[in-house]
Design an enzyme around this catalytic site. Structure first.
Site, short mmCIF file in Angstrom:
data_model
loop_
_atom_site.label_atom_id
_atom_site.label_comp_id
_atom_site.label_asym_id
_atom_site.label_seq_id
_atom_site.Cartn_x
_atom_site.Cartn_y
_atom_site.Cartn_z
N CYS A 114 0.81 -1.22 0.00
CA CYS A 114 0.00 0.00 0.00
C CYS A 114 0.84 1.27 0.00
CB CYS A 114 -0.95 -0.01 1.21
SG CYS A 114 -2.14 -1.36 1.17
N HIS A 250 -3.35 7.28 2.38
CA HIS A 250 -3.74 5.98 1.84
C HIS A 250 -5.12 5.65 2.38
CE1 HIS A 250 -4.04 1.82 0.94
NE2 HIS A 250 -3.75 1.41 2.16
N ASN A 280 -10.15 0.02 -0.13
CA ASN A 280 -8.69 0.08 -0.11
C ASN A 280 -8.17 -0.45 -1.44
OD1 ASN A 280 -5.95 -0.33 0.28
ND2 ASN A 280 -6.16 -1.22 2.31
#
Length: 323
Positions: A114, A250, A280
């Protein structure tokens, strides 16, 4: 040295939307449970004929167009992804052909989960500042739905597919001010896909090839680490918390994002949040969120942005940018 300035942003999301209500039919969960714990209401899922490269291509073309350029103008291509279509060649080199770009320029992938887009942005920034490139295309692209266990409610409700991109150009105007990257492999078992080709195909089974996460433990580490990262970034640049105009985090979990905004002292309306609609999207989440806020007019030229991410590895990083 020139500055590396963002001159174009772009993003792409697959048409297929998977709602929380649909997930209720797949696993023991509910819309209320998912929203309360993650802030996610829906996520986009790639069609069977869509790939990491095809998502990246759409986001790249939009970023290049926004910068007023053509693919032939790019002289560095970096793709951040944890879900490449092939072991090799890289997603980036395959994308060169898709975009019709001339051969000979550097093109490679970055794998930092990520945090991948921040890592790739850091590399592109250094290339431009030192004269190794004039125009860099930095992409985060994921087809995370392909590595999910759809019977695991702790992971399948979290992730989605998509791609985001930025063009960095050499400029005398301010741009990427500083980047800060970190990694620590000691807690790798908390978040991983526990199989790889080096283990041999005899070790591959239905569980080993999908995302495994101990969510509560990851949450605690992420909140603590990102709070320290904010302080590190501001201190390195002699800034106060109130100097930041926008937090572009993020998009992992609304609780983690909220905790980071509080650590920065920013009101929630100054944090770009797309997690409700995108879920996500791993390395794609920051460029996706950035493009949304640029195109809807929230983020304006001259404003100070703090981008930050935390991902498997563990990896984490930030970028301070004068947009």
């Amino acid at each position: 040295m020139s500055c590396a300035r963002i001159t174009g942003t772009g993003s792409y999301l697959p048409n297929r939307i998977l709602t929380n209500a649909e997930l209720e039919a797949l696993v023991d969960t509910s819309d209320a449970w998912i929203v309360e714990r993650t802030g996610i209401k829906q996520r986009h899922i790639a069609a069977p004929d869509q790939t990491c490269v095809s998502l990246a291509e759409m986001a790249a073309l939009r970023a290049i167009e926004a910068a007023g350029l053509t693919p032939a103008d790019i002289d560095l291509l970096i793709v951040a992804t944890s879900t490449p279509d092939q072991i090799f060649p890289s997603t980036a080199t395959r994308l060169l052909e898709r975009l019709g770009m001339p051969g000979g320029i550097p093109a490679f992938d970055v794998a930092a989960a990520c945090s991948g887009f921040i890592y790739a942005l850091d590399i592109g920034h250094r290339f431009v500042r030192t004269g190794g490139a004039r125009r860099a295309l930095i992409i985060g692209a994921e087809v995370f739905s392909r590595i999910l266990d759809w019977s695991d409610r702790g992971t399948c409700v979290l992730f989605g597919d998509g791609a985001g991109a930025v063009v960095l150009e050499a400029s005398e105007k301010p741009g990427v001010i500083s980047t800060h990257l970190h990694a620590d492999g000691r807690q790798e078992p908390l978040l991983n896909v526990p199989w790889g080709v080096g283990q041999g195909y005899e070790a591959l089974n239905a569980d080993s090839g999908t995302v495994s996460m101990r969510g509560n433990e990851v949450f605690r580490v992420a909140v603590r680490t990102l709070g320290a990262l904010v302080d590190e970034t501001l201190s390195a640049n002699g800034l106060e918390r109130g100097d930041v105009d926008w937090l572009v985090p993020h998009q992992a979990n609304i609780r983690i994002m909220t905790a980071t905004a509080r650590a920065l002292g920013l009101p929630m309306e100054r944090m770009v949040s797309t997690v409700a609609d995108h879920g996500n999207t791993s390395a794609a989440s920051i460029p996706l969120a950035l493009d949304c806020a640029v195109r809807d007019g929230r983020i304006q030229r001259g404003e100070l942005l703090l981008l930050e991410a935390f991902g498997a590895g563990f990896t984490w990083g930030s970028a301070l940018i004068r947009y």
